[in-house]
Scaffold this motif. Structure first.
Motif, PDB file in Angstrom:
ATOM      1  N   ASP A 172      43.849 -13.872   2.386  1.00  0.00           N
ATOM      2  CA  ASP A 172      43.907 -13.152   3.652  1.00  0.00           C
ATOM      3  C   ASP A 172      42.641 -12.336   3.854  1.00  0.00           C
ATOM      4  O   ASP A 172      41.824 -12.204   2.958  1.00  0.00           O
ATOM      5  CB  ASP A 172      45.158 -12.293   3.784  1.00  0.00           C
ATOM      6  CG  ASP A 172      45.303 -11.261   2.693  1.00  0.00           C
ATOM      7  OD1 ASP A 172      44.343 -11.007   1.946  1.00  0.00           O
ATOM      8  OD2 ASP A 172      46.379 -10.667   2.591  1.00  0.00           O
ATOM      9  N   HIS A 173      42.484 -11.834   5.068  1.00  0.00           N
ATOM     10  CA  HIS A 173      41.260 -11.127   5.443  1.00  0.00           C
ATOM     11  C   HIS A 173      41.615  -9.785   6.065  1.00  0.00           C
ATOM     12  O   HIS A 173      42.557  -9.687   6.852  1.00  0.00           O
ATOM     13  CB  HIS A 173      40.454 -11.946   6.451  1.00  0.00           C
ATOM     14  CG  HIS A 173      40.136 -13.318   5.967  1.00  0.00           C
ATOM     15  ND1 HIS A 173      39.131 -13.571   5.066  1.00  0.00           N
ATOM     16  CD2 HIS A 173      40.691 -14.512   6.231  1.00  0.00           C
ATOM     17  CE1 HIS A 173      39.081 -14.856   4.816  1.00  0.00           C
ATOM     18  NE2 HIS A 173      40.021 -15.456   5.513  1.00  0.00           N
ATOM     19  N   LEU A 174      40.859  -8.768   5.712  1.00  0.00           N
ATOM     20  CA  LEU A 174      41.019  -7.438   6.293  1.00  0.00           C
ATOM     21  C   LEU A 174      39.946  -7.282   7.362  1.00  0.00           C
ATOM     22  O   LEU A 174      38.761  -7.441   7.092  1.00  0.00           O
ATOM     23  CB  LEU A 174      40.865  -6.360   5.225  1.00  0.00           C
ATOM     24  CG  LEU A 174      41.086  -4.924   5.692  1.00  0.00           C
ATOM     25  CD1 LEU A 174      42.541  -4.714   6.115  1.00  0.00           C
ATOM     26  CD2 LEU A 174      40.720  -3.949   4.582  1.00  0.00           C
ATOM     27  N   ILE A 175      40.384  -7.007   8.589  1.00  0.00           N
ATOM     28  CA  ILE A 175      39.466  -6.881   9.714  1.00  0.00           C
ATOM     29  C   ILE A 175      39.570  -5.480  10.287  1.00  0.00           C
ATOM     30  O   ILE A 175      40.672  -4.959  10.482  1.00  0.00           O
ATOM     31  CB  ILE A 175      39.817  -7.903  10.820  1.00  0.00           C
ATOM     32  CG1 ILE A 175      39.640  -9.316  10.287  1.00  0.00           C
ATOM     33  CG2 ILE A 175      38.971  -7.677  12.067  1.00  0.00           C
ATOM     34  CD1 ILE A 175      40.130 -10.383  11.236  1.00  0.00           C
ATOM     35  N   TYR A 176      38.403  -4.864  10.508  1.00  0.00           N
ATOM     36  CA  TYR A 176      38.380  -3.620  11.275  1.00  0.00           C
ATOM     37  C   TYR A 176      38.445  -4.061  12.723  1.00  0.00           C
ATOM     38  O   TYR A 176      37.491  -4.600  13.276  1.00  0.00           O
ATOM     39  CB  TYR A 176      37.122  -2.801  11.000  1.00  0.00           C
ATOM     40  CG  TYR A 176      37.047  -1.581  11.894  1.00  0.00           C
ATOM     41  CD1 TYR A 176      38.036  -0.610  11.857  1.00  0.00           C
ATOM     42  CD2 TYR A 176      36.020  -1.427  12.796  1.00  0.00           C
ATOM     43  CE1 TYR A 176      37.997   0.494  12.687  1.00  0.00           C
ATOM     44  CE2 TYR A 176      35.964  -0.323  13.627  1.00  0.00           C
ATOM     45  CZ  TYR A 176      36.961   0.628  13.569  1.00  0.00           C
ATOM     46  OH  TYR A 176      36.931   1.709  14.402  1.00  0.00           O
ATOM     47  N   PHE A 177      39.612  -3.894  13.332  1.00  0.00           N
ATOM     48  CA  PHE A 177      39.874  -4.346  14.688  1.00  0.00           C
ATOM     49  C   PHE A 177      39.357  -3.310  15.669  1.00  0.00           C
ATOM     50  O   PHE A 177      39.853  -2.185  15.730  1.00  0.00           O
ATOM     51  CB  PHE A 177      41.381  -4.573  14.870  1.00  0.00           C
ATOM     52  CG  PHE A 177      41.746  -5.212  16.170  1.00  0.00           C
ATOM     53  CD1 PHE A 177      41.498  -6.546  16.389  1.00  0.00           C
ATOM     54  CD2 PHE A 177      42.352  -4.472  17.167  1.00  0.00           C
ATOM     55  CE1 PHE A 177      41.842  -7.145  17.594  1.00  0.00           C
ATOM     56  CE2 PHE A 177      42.702  -5.057  18.376  1.00  0.00           C
ATOM     57  CZ  PHE A 177      42.451  -6.393  18.580  1.00  0.00           C
ATOM     58  N   CYS A 178      38.319  -3.674  16.401  1.00  0.00           N
ATOM     59  CA  CYS A 178      37.671  -2.772  17.352  1.00  0.00           C
ATOM     60  C   CYS A 178      37.073  -3.628  18.471  1.00  0.00           C
ATOM     61  O   CYS A 178      35.875  -3.861  18.509  1.00  0.00           O
ATOM     62  CB  CYS A 178      36.589  -1.969  16.634  1.00  0.00           C
ATOM     63  SG  CYS A 178      35.704  -0.837  17.694  1.00  0.00           S
ATOM     64  N   PRO A 179      37.938  -4.126  19.380  1.00  0.00           N
ATOM     65  CA  PRO A 179      37.442  -5.041  20.417  1.00  0.00           C
ATOM     66  C   PRO A 179      36.355  -4.417  21.285  1.00  0.00           C
ATOM     67  O   PRO A 179      36.479  -3.288  21.734  1.00  0.00           O
ATOM     68  CB  PRO A 179      38.680  -5.339  21.256  1.00  0.00           C
ATOM     69  CG  PRO A 179      39.839  -4.995  20.385  1.00  0.00           C
ATOM     70  CD  PRO A 179      39.371  -3.896  19.487  1.00  0.00           C
ATOM     71  N   ASP A 180      35.301  -5.158  21.484  1.00  0.00           N
ATOM     72  CA  ASP A 180      34.206  -4.733  22.350  1.00  0.00           C
ATOM     73  C   ASP A 180      34.621  -4.970  23.796  1.00  0.00           C
ATOM     74  O   ASP A 180      35.283  -5.949  24.106  1.00  0.00           O
ATOM     75  CB  ASP A 180      32.949  -5.551  22.016  1.00  0.00           C
ATOM     76  CG  ASP A 180      31.696  -4.958  22.602  1.00  0.00           C
ATOM     77  OD1 ASP A 180      31.731  -4.531  23.766  1.00  0.00           O
ATOM     78  OD2 ASP A 180      30.683  -4.935  21.897  1.00  0.00           O
ATOM     79  N   ASN A 181      34.235  -4.086  24.691  1.00  0.00           N
ATOM     80  CA  ASN A 181      34.582  -4.242  26.104  1.00  0.00           C
ATOM     81  C   ASN A 181      33.719  -5.274  26.814  1.00  0.00           C
ATOM     82  O   ASN A 181      34.032  -5.684  27.923  1.00  0.00           O
ATOM     83  CB  ASN A 181      34.449  -2.894  26.827  1.00  0.00           C
ATOM     84  CG  ASN A 181      35.535  -1.949  26.412  1.00  0.00           C
ATOM     85  OD1 ASN A 181      36.631  -2.355  26.059  1.00  0.00           O
ATOM     86  ND2 ASN A 181      35.235  -0.662  26.438  1.00  0.00           N
ATOM     87  N   THR A 182      32.645  -5.718  26.182  1.00  0.00           N
ATOM     88  CA  THR A 182      31.771  -6.699  26.815  1.00  0.00           C
ATOM     89  C   THR A 182      32.112  -8.096  26.339  1.00  0.00           C
ATOM     90  O   THR A 182      32.624  -8.288  25.233  1.00  0.00           O
ATOM     91  CB  THR A 182      30.289  -6.404  26.505  1.00  0.00           C
ATOM     92  OG1 THR A 182      30.104  -6.402  25.086  1.00  0.00           O
ATOM     93  CG2 THR A 182      29.863  -5.067  27.084  1.00  0.00           C
ATOM     94  N   TRP A 183      31.845  -9.073  27.174  1.00  0.00           N
ATOM     95  CA  TRP A 183      32.050 -10.467  26.829  1.00  0.00           C
ATOM     96  C   TRP A 183      31.088 -11.322  27.657  1.00  0.00           C
ATOM     97  O   TRP A 183      30.548 -10.858  28.657  1.00  0.00           O
ATOM     98  CB  TRP A 183      33.494 -10.905  27.080  1.00  0.00           C
ATOM     99  CG  TRP A 183      33.977 -10.619  28.480  1.00  0.00           C
ATOM    100  CD1 TRP A 183      34.568  -9.470  28.914  1.00  0.00           C
ATOM    101  CD2 TRP A 183      33.878 -11.464  29.609  1.00  0.00           C
ATOM    102  NE1 TRP A 183      34.836  -9.557  30.254  1.00  0.00           N
ATOM    103  CE2 TRP A 183      34.430 -10.781  30.720  1.00  0.00           C
ATOM    104  CE3 TRP A 183      33.361 -12.745  29.818  1.00  0.00           C
ATOM    105  CZ2 TRP A 183      34.481 -11.330  31.987  1.00  0.00           C
ATOM    106  CZ3 TRP A 183      33.427 -13.298  31.091  1.00  0.00           C
ATOM    107  CH2 TRP A 183      33.993 -12.601  32.148  1.00  0.00           C
TER     108      TRP A 183
END
Length: 73
Positions: A58-69
């Motif tokens: 499994d993977h640990l992710i710092y979830f911090c979605p960027d507002n840009t795409w």
């Protein structure tokens, strides 16, 4: 924002522990994440976080979605 742990089956294009710290992208497959950007025209590229740690199953992710795409042309 925060940390999430996901099963390795939900992480696409993971190439090894050298990728810790790299951005994690929204996948084109529903419910999954990707370690590389899509090159398919019309796909959306968005950073959803950063790979913090991995133990092979499994993977640990710092979830911090960027507002840009961006949309691939």
């Amino acid at each position: 924002r925060g940390f999430i742990r996901i099963d390795s089956a939900a992480m696409n294009n993971y190439a090894g522990t050298g990728q810790v710290g790299m951005p994690v992208y929204l996948s084109t497959t529903a419910g999954e994440f990707d370690m590389s950007v899509s090159t398919t025209s019309g796909d959306i590229i968005r950073v959803v976080g950063y790979l913090a740690d991995t133990d092979g199953t499994d993977h640990l992710i710092y979830f911090c979605p960027d507002n840009t795409w961006i949309e691939v042309a």
